[in-house]
Design a protein around this motif. Structure first.
Motif, PDB file in Angstrom:
ATOM      1  N   LEU A  72       0.531   0.927 -10.344  1.00 51.90           N
ATOM      2  CA  LEU A  72       1.448   0.794  -9.204  1.00 51.90           C
ATOM      3  C   LEU A  72       2.096  -0.524  -9.212  1.00 51.90           C
ATOM      4  O   LEU A  72       1.407  -1.601  -9.424  1.00 51.90           O
ATOM      5  N   LEU A  73       3.236  -0.636  -8.483  1.00 54.46           N
ATOM      6  CA  LEU A  73       4.040  -2.137  -8.462  1.00 54.46           C
ATOM      7  C   LEU A  73       4.666  -1.983  -6.993  1.00 54.46           C
ATOM      8  O   LEU A  73       5.228  -1.022  -6.737  1.00 54.46           O
ATOM      9  N   PHE A  74       4.439  -3.161  -6.306  1.00 52.49           N
ATOM     10  CA  PHE A  74       5.135  -3.281  -4.908  1.00 52.49           C
ATOM     11  C   PHE A  74       5.602  -4.746  -5.058  1.00 52.49           C
ATOM     12  O   PHE A  74       5.157  -5.515  -5.396  1.00 52.49           O
ATOM     13  N   ASP A  75       6.903  -4.609  -4.813  1.00 51.90           N
ATOM     14  CA  ASP A  75       7.748  -5.736  -4.999  1.00 51.90           C
ATOM     15  C   ASP A  75       8.494  -6.069  -3.859  1.00 51.90           C
ATOM     16  O   ASP A  75       8.763  -5.256  -2.814  1.00 51.90           O
ATOM     17  N   GLY A  76       8.635  -7.352  -3.656  1.00 53.02           N
ATOM     18  CA  GLY A  76       9.586  -7.896  -2.382  1.00 53.02           C
ATOM     19  C   GLY A  76       8.930  -8.175  -1.454  1.00 53.02           C
ATOM     20  O   GLY A  76       9.672  -7.979  -0.035  1.00 53.02           O
ATOM     21  N   ASP A  77       7.698  -8.394  -1.071  1.00 56.92           N
ATOM     22  CA  ASP A  77       7.026  -8.778   0.296  1.00 56.92           C
ATOM     23  C   ASP A  77       6.149 -10.025  -0.179  1.00 56.92           C
ATOM     24  O   ASP A  77       5.818 -10.208  -1.281  1.00 56.92           O
ATOM     25  N   SER A  78       5.142 -10.049   0.784  1.00 58.48           N
ATOM     26  CA  SER A  78       4.364 -11.099   0.578  1.00 58.48           C
ATOM     27  C   SER A  78       3.234 -10.540  -0.356  1.00 58.48           C
ATOM     28  O   SER A  78       2.876  -9.337  -0.254  1.00 58.48           O
ATOM     29  N   GLN A 146       6.506   2.619  -8.546  1.00 53.89           N
ATOM     30  CA  GLN A 146       6.815   1.635  -7.753  1.00 53.89           C
ATOM     31  C   GLN A 146       6.491   2.363  -6.355  1.00 53.89           C
ATOM     32  O   GLN A 146       6.941   3.420  -6.149  1.00 53.89           O
ATOM     33  N   VAL A 147       5.741   1.179  -5.594  1.00 51.85           N
ATOM     34  CA  VAL A 147       5.385   1.882  -4.104  1.00 51.85           C
ATOM     35  C   VAL A 147       6.493   0.987  -3.292  1.00 51.85           C
ATOM     36  O   VAL A 147       6.671  -0.301  -3.334  1.00 51.85           O
ATOM     37  N   LEU A 148       7.274   1.934  -2.415  1.00 53.92           N
ATOM     38  CA  LEU A 148       8.078   1.090  -1.409  1.00 53.92           C
ATOM     39  C   LEU A 148       7.582   1.654  -0.074  1.00 53.92           C
ATOM     40  O   LEU A 148       6.975   2.483   0.470  1.00 53.92           O
ATOM     41  N   ALA A 149       7.766   0.343   0.842  1.00 50.43           N
ATOM     42  CA  ALA A 149       7.409   0.606   2.302  1.00 50.43           C
ATOM     43  C   ALA A 149       8.655   0.978   2.883  1.00 50.43           C
ATOM     44  O   ALA A 149       9.495   0.284   3.082  1.00 50.43           O
TER      45      ALA A 149
END
Length: 158
Positions: A72-78, A146-149
């Motif tokens: 999994l990948l989480f992009d663009g946050d702390s 990709q994981v999106l919030a």
């Protein structure tokens, strides 16, 4: 022609037997070893890359592919928030014993949904180097998602 085929086959076989020391720069090997210890203890590791703890950078998992789950990948946050989201997603995926499908909500908390989407495997593993080394040294057929919030009512971006 047969010589070329045999040479290619030999090259591919040899590549499968590379060690982390052969795949990574020397300074990265101790980091990789620490991550493998985390995978052995918890089943996966979260790798935070770049940015400060408060913004920028990205995070990804290493080790989920050993459980027939996507990395999994989480992009663009702390990076701290990214690892928190990835750890929650990993726990849920491991508990249910099956990979998610594209667009699936895998967790929801305080009006924020964690939604996964398929991304190109080559793109994922080019960005997520330690996960690529894990995949290659363990001879796994791994994918990445990709994981999106997403806030309540927010739709998946293109």
């Amino acid at each position: 022609m047969i010589g070329r085929v045999l040479t290619l086959a030999t090259l591919l076989f040899t590549m499968q037997d590379l060690t982390p020391e052969q795949l990574l720069p020397p300074a990265a090997v101790p980091i990789y070893r620490n991550l493998t210890a985390t995978v052995a203890k918890h089943g996966w590791a979260c790798v935070a890359v770049g940015g400060k703890a408060s913004h920028g950078g990205f995070a990804y998992t290493m080790g989920l592919s050993s459980k027939d789950l996507p990395e999994l990948l989480f992009d663009g946050d702390s990076t701290e928030a990214a690892c928190g989201a990835l750890n929650e997603a990993a726990e849920r995926l491991i508990a249910r014993h099956r990979p998610p499908h594209d667009g699936e909500t895998i967790a929801e908390r305080n009006g924020v949904r964690l939604v996964v989407r398929q991304i190109y495997t080559d793109e994922f593993f080019a960005k997520c180097v330690f996960a690529a080394v894990w995949r290659d040294t363990h001879h796994l057929s791994a994918t990445g998602m990709q994981v999106l919030a997403l806030a309540k009512g927010e739709t998946m971006p293109p």
